[in-house]
Design a protein around this motif. Structure first.
Motif, PDB file in Angstrom:
ATOM      1  N   ASN A  40       0.746  -1.148   0.092  1.00 15.55           N
ATOM      2  CA  ASN A  40       0.044  -0.022   0.150  1.00 15.55           C
ATOM      3  C   ASN A  40       0.677   1.378  -0.090  1.00 15.55           C
ATOM      4  O   ASN A  40       0.562   2.374  -0.609  1.00 15.55           O
ATOM      5  CB  ASN A  40      -1.086  -0.094   0.991  1.00 15.55           C
ATOM      6  CG  ASN A  40      -2.123  -1.079   1.022  1.00 15.55           C
ATOM      7  OD1 ASN A  40      -2.455  -1.219  -0.087  1.00 15.55           O
ATOM      8  ND2 ASN A  40      -2.612  -1.517   2.305  1.00 15.55           N
TER       9      ASN A  40
ATOM     10  N   SER B 296     -20.255   7.654  -0.126  1.00 16.37           N
ATOM     11  CA  SER B 296     -20.634   6.514  -0.623  1.00 16.37           C
ATOM     12  C   SER B 296     -19.579   5.509  -1.196  1.00 16.37           C
ATOM     13  O   SER B 296     -19.497   4.265  -0.745  1.00 16.37           O
ATOM     14  CB  SER B 296     -21.909   6.768  -1.719  1.00 16.37           C
ATOM     15  OG  SER B 296     -22.275   5.493  -2.388  1.00 16.37           O
ATOM     16  N   THR B 297     -18.647   5.992  -1.857  1.00 13.73           N
ATOM     17  CA  THR B 297     -17.538   5.223  -2.484  1.00 13.73           C
ATOM     18  C   THR B 297     -16.579   4.680  -1.323  1.00 13.73           C
ATOM     19  O   THR B 297     -16.193   3.701  -1.529  1.00 13.73           O
ATOM     20  CB  THR B 297     -16.691   6.046  -3.377  1.00 13.73           C
ATOM     21  OG1 THR B 297     -17.585   6.609  -4.498  1.00 13.73           O
ATOM     22  CG2 THR B 297     -15.748   5.104  -4.050  1.00 13.73           C
ATOM     23  N   ALA B 298     -16.379   5.806  -0.356  1.00 13.43           N
ATOM     24  CA  ALA B 298     -15.499   5.144   0.606  1.00 13.43           C
ATOM     25  C   ALA B 298     -16.180   4.343   1.618  1.00 13.43           C
ATOM     26  O   ALA B 298     -15.648   3.181   1.840  1.00 13.43           O
ATOM     27  CB  ALA B 298     -15.393   6.687   1.745  1.00 13.43           C
TER      28      ALA B 298
ATOM     29  N   GLY C 179     -18.335   2.175   0.618  1.00 16.31           N
ATOM     30  CA  GLY C 179     -18.651   0.733  -0.281  1.00 16.31           C
ATOM     31  C   GLY C 179     -17.250   0.212  -0.346  1.00 16.31           C
ATOM     32  O   GLY C 179     -17.162  -0.943  -0.009  1.00 16.31           O
ATOM     33  N   GLY C 180     -16.029   1.053  -0.276  1.00 15.94           N
ATOM     34  CA  GLY C 180     -14.776   0.300  -0.142  1.00 15.94           C
ATOM     35  C   GLY C 180     -14.527  -0.309   1.022  1.00 15.94           C
ATOM     36  O   GLY C 180     -13.976  -1.445   1.260  1.00 15.94           O
ATOM     37  N   LEU C 181     -15.019   0.261   2.356  1.00 16.53           N
ATOM     38  CA  LEU C 181     -14.933  -0.331   3.691  1.00 16.53           C
ATOM     39  C   LEU C 181     -15.864  -1.608   3.748  1.00 16.53           C
ATOM     40  O   LEU C 181     -15.258  -2.721   4.122  1.00 16.53           O
ATOM     41  CB  LEU C 181     -15.303   0.641   4.755  1.00 16.53           C
ATOM     42  CG  LEU C 181     -14.120   1.975   4.719  1.00 16.53           C
ATOM     43  CD1 LEU C 181     -14.804   2.830   5.890  1.00 16.53           C
ATOM     44  CD2 LEU C 181     -13.162   1.318   5.253  1.00 16.53           C
TER      45      LEU C 181
ATOM     46  N   VAL D 148     -16.702  -3.536   1.242  1.00 17.85           N
ATOM     47  CA  VAL D 148     -15.904  -4.655   0.350  1.00 17.85           C
ATOM     48  C   VAL D 148     -14.869  -5.130   1.167  1.00 17.85           C
ATOM     49  O   VAL D 148     -14.593  -6.578   1.304  1.00 17.85           O
ATOM     50  CB  VAL D 148     -15.422  -4.031  -0.860  1.00 17.85           C
ATOM     51  CG1 VAL D 148     -14.367  -5.147  -1.651  1.00 17.85           C
ATOM     52  CG2 VAL D 148     -16.426  -3.850  -1.667  1.00 17.85           C
ATOM     53  N   ALA D 149     -14.069  -4.227   2.026  1.00 15.66           N
ATOM     54  CA  ALA D 149     -12.834  -4.843   2.647  1.00 15.66           C
ATOM     55  C   ALA D 149     -13.509  -5.842   3.870  1.00 15.66           C
ATOM     56  O   ALA D 149     -13.022  -7.010   4.224  1.00 15.66           O
ATOM     57  CB  ALA D 149     -12.137  -3.747   3.242  1.00 15.66           C
TER      58      ALA D 149
ATOM     59  N   ASN E  77     -14.256 -14.802  -1.513  1.00 14.46           N
ATOM     60  CA  ASN E  77     -14.587 -13.902  -2.732  1.00 14.46           C
ATOM     61  C   ASN E  77     -15.882 -14.115  -3.527  1.00 14.46           C
ATOM     62  O   ASN E  77     -16.319 -13.180  -4.029  1.00 14.46           O
ATOM     63  CB  ASN E  77     -13.299 -14.241  -3.853  1.00 14.46           C
ATOM     64  CG  ASN E  77     -12.533 -13.068  -4.131  1.00 14.46           C
ATOM     65  OD1 ASN E  77     -12.708 -11.994  -3.658  1.00 14.46           O
ATOM     66  ND2 ASN E  77     -11.276 -13.166  -4.777  1.00 14.46           N
TER      67      ASN E  77
ATOM     68  N   LYS F 105     -18.506 -11.922  -2.058  1.00 15.10           N
ATOM     69  CA  LYS F 105     -18.176 -10.497  -2.974  1.00 15.10           C
ATOM     70  C   LYS F 105     -18.837 -10.522  -4.164  1.00 15.10           C
ATOM     71  O   LYS F 105     -19.431  -9.502  -4.307  1.00 15.10           O
ATOM     72  CB  LYS F 105     -16.920 -10.372  -2.610  1.00 15.10           C
ATOM     73  CG  LYS F 105     -16.600  -8.827  -3.166  1.00 15.10           C
ATOM     74  CD  LYS F 105     -14.787  -8.722  -3.378  1.00 15.10           C
ATOM     75  CE  LYS F 105     -14.640  -7.479  -3.998  1.00 15.10           C
ATOM     76  NZ  LYS F 105     -14.509  -7.828  -5.804  1.00 15.10           N
TER      77      LYS F 105
ATOM     78  N   ALA G 210     -22.071  -8.116  -5.290  1.00 20.84           N
ATOM     79  CA  ALA G 210     -21.837  -7.089  -6.424  1.00 20.84           C
ATOM     80  C   ALA G 210     -22.888  -7.323  -7.525  1.00 20.84           C
ATOM     81  O   ALA G 210     -23.498  -6.436  -7.894  1.00 20.84           O
ATOM     82  CB  ALA G 210     -20.501  -7.267  -7.118  1.00 20.84           C
TER      83      ALA G 210
END
Length: 130
Positions: A8, A49-51, A53-55, A57-58, A66, A69, A73
């Protein structure tokens, strides 16, 4: 191999020169109006909303696999299409409806319990005992 944290950091360091070049290209506008010019409440809602969504997914990948996930989606796409169809009063295409049926059917098949030979034998023994 490098750890996830190191990977990262490497990706973050790679993006810094690109961001700096973009900031330099717009430096007069940034000095005049600030770096967040044009950010309306709607833009902030999209960013949040995007942030989120990322959290999300994590968290799904951490606590599930997977496949879950991918199903999440696919279900999100189906739900988005349904809401869009209702809001805009435009029906989805037949091709999309067939894809939606495949997604929902595969979701049902994936969540069915697996019958093994052992459970079948135990059920047969229980039936014989009664």
């Amino acid at each position: 191999p490098p750890s996830l944290w190191m990977r990262n950091v490497q990706l973050g360091l790679f993006s810094i020169p690109q961001a700096a070049l973009l900031l330099l290209a717009d430096r007069s506008a940034i000095v005049a109006r600030g770096p967040l010019q044009g950010f309306s409440p709607l833009v902030w809602a999209v960013v949040a909303s995007t942030a989120f969504g990322g959290l999300l997914v994590a968290a799904v990948v951490k606590h599930a696999d997977n496949i879950v996930k991918m199903y999440a989606a696919a279900c999100a796409i189906v739900l988005t299409c349904a809401v869009t169809s209702i809001v805009t009063a435009s029906p989805p295409s037949a091709l999309f409806l067939s894809g939606m049926a495949l997604v929902l059917g595969s979701l049902l098949l994936y969540n069915q319990p697996v019958a093994t030979a052992r459970t079948a034998a135990a059920a047969a023994a229980a039936d014989a005992a009664t």
